[in-house]
Design a protein around this motif. Structure first.
Motif, short mmCIF file in Angstrom:
data_model
loop_
_atom_site.label_atom_id
_atom_site.label_comp_id
_atom_site.label_asym_id
_atom_site.label_seq_id
_atom_site.Cartn_x
_atom_site.Cartn_y
_atom_site.Cartn_z
N TRP A 89 0.67 -1.36 0.22
CA TRP A 89 0.09 0.13 -0.12
C TRP A 89 0.66 1.00 -0.37
CZ3 TRP A 89 -0.53 4.22 3.13
CH2 TRP A 89 -1.48 5.36 3.25
N GLN A 93 0.77 4.31 -2.74
CA GLN A 93 0.82 5.44 -3.13
C GLN A 93 1.79 6.38 -3.08
OE1 GLN A 93 -1.72 6.53 -1.33
NE2 GLN A 93 -2.81 4.69 -1.38
N GLU A 94 3.37 5.87 -3.07
CA GLU A 94 4.36 6.54 -3.62
C GLU A 94 4.44 6.52 -5.13
OE1 GLU A 94 9.29 5.98 -3.35
OE2 GLU A 94 8.47 4.57 -2.14
N GLU A 96 1.66 6.73 -7.32
CA GLU A 96 0.65 7.40 -7.23
C GLU A 96 1.17 8.95 -6.97
OE1 GLU A 96 -2.81 6.50 -5.38
OE2 GLU A 96 -3.24 4.33 -6.74
#
Length: 314
Positions: A89, A93-94, A96
């Protein structure tokens, strides 16, 4: 009289003791069954939570040695899975955030390129130079649309589906990619055998097909050919096939080239690529109930984007 009717006391006492022992055994068995069933529910509850990826909880003890050993093993599994999913996750997130930052960073140079190209159009230029400038302006506008789409995707927005002519869309694709091929000294061979309409996200599909064609052009040496064909498929589907005359996909690329930010194919000169082109094309294909397949042909790489419907009505 009773002595005649009843068995001897010794036998009667033993029979009563046997019945009492059987009753006690039956009662204890039923109690133990119920007690074990309650403890077994712990395994069901833990399995359901792990299956639903609800991993932020502590596994309780059952109070039975063998059960506790099994639950402890499940606790180790839960912790390992929780750690793995948390890492995935965080990495997602990184990525994105990296994509969003990349899109924002591209807006400024694209604006400068477009502004300078429009200024050049106001100058008195030879016809050939003016045509090149117009191509720069058109390509820059498409690039800005791609950046806007990328920002919308990162923000959760999406394009609506509209009824679109497939032959017309393929024609636009040929027109937009022809200039790129010409600039690279590559001959783009097209064949449009598409028919009918389909409810699609036209801009997203054009961008996805454009990514695939541009990837093929970039990996084809100057003087080579890139072949792009749109055709109908037996059973009510349609497809777009792009073939190049490059070095083809490596074994690793055939499995990973559609992953986001994957840039590991040295065989196809991955330097300078952000690893988003084929990933985006695969995602768009999936959104349209289709699939993107990578393979190699006799003279280079081959990308097939197939959709499992021919047309839809609004």
């Amino acid at each position: 009289m009773l002595r005649i009717m009843l068995p001897p006391f010794e036998y009667l006492w033993l029979a009563a003791l046997g019945v009492a022992w059987v009753l006690c055994l039956l009662i204890n068995t039923l109690w133990l069954r119920r007690h074990l069933a309650v403890k077994l529910k712990l395994f069901t509850e833990v399995s359901e939570k792990v299956g639903a990826q609800e991993l932020n909880f502590a596994i309780p003890h059952a109070g039975i040695l063998e059960y506790d050993q099994a639950l402890e093993a499940m606790e180790h599994m839960r912790k390992a899975l929780y750690s793995s999913l948390s890492s995935q996750w965080a990495a997602q997130q990184e990525r994105e955030a990296e994509i969003e930052a990349l899109a924002h960073d591209l807006k400024t140079p694209l604006t400068l390129v477009g502004g300078n190209a429009e200024l050049l159009m106001d100058e008195e230029l030879p016809e050939s130079s003016l045509k090149i400038v117009k191509t720069i302006v058109a390509s820059n506008d498409r690039a800005k649309q791609y950046v806007a789409s990328l920002l919308e995707a990162s923000a959760g927005a999406d394009e609506t589906f509209e009824n679109t002519s497939l032959p017309s869309m393929f024609g636009e694709l040929c027109q937009s990619t022809m200039a790129i091929a010409k600039a690279r000294g590559v001959c783009l061979q097209t064949q449009n055998n598409l028919e009918g309409d389909a409810v699609i996200q036209k801009a997203h599909l054009l961008r996805a097909f454009g990514n695939v064609v541009q990837n093929a052009i970039e990996h084809t040496p100057a003087g080579g050919n890139v072949y792009m064909e749109g055709s109908m498929v037996d059973g009510g589907g349609w497809q777009v096939v792009v073939r190049d005359e490059g070095s083809g996909f490596s074994k690793e690329a055939l499995h990973h080239a559609t992953e986001r930010l994957w840039r590991g194919d040295a065989a196809r000169g991955a330097n300078g690529h952000n690893g988003l082109g084929l990933w985006f094309a695969a995602q768009v294909a999936k959104t349209h109930a289709g699939q993107l397949n990578l393979s190699n042909c006799d003279f280079g790489g081959k990308v097939t984007i197939r959709f499992h419907y021919a047309s839809k009505e609004l």
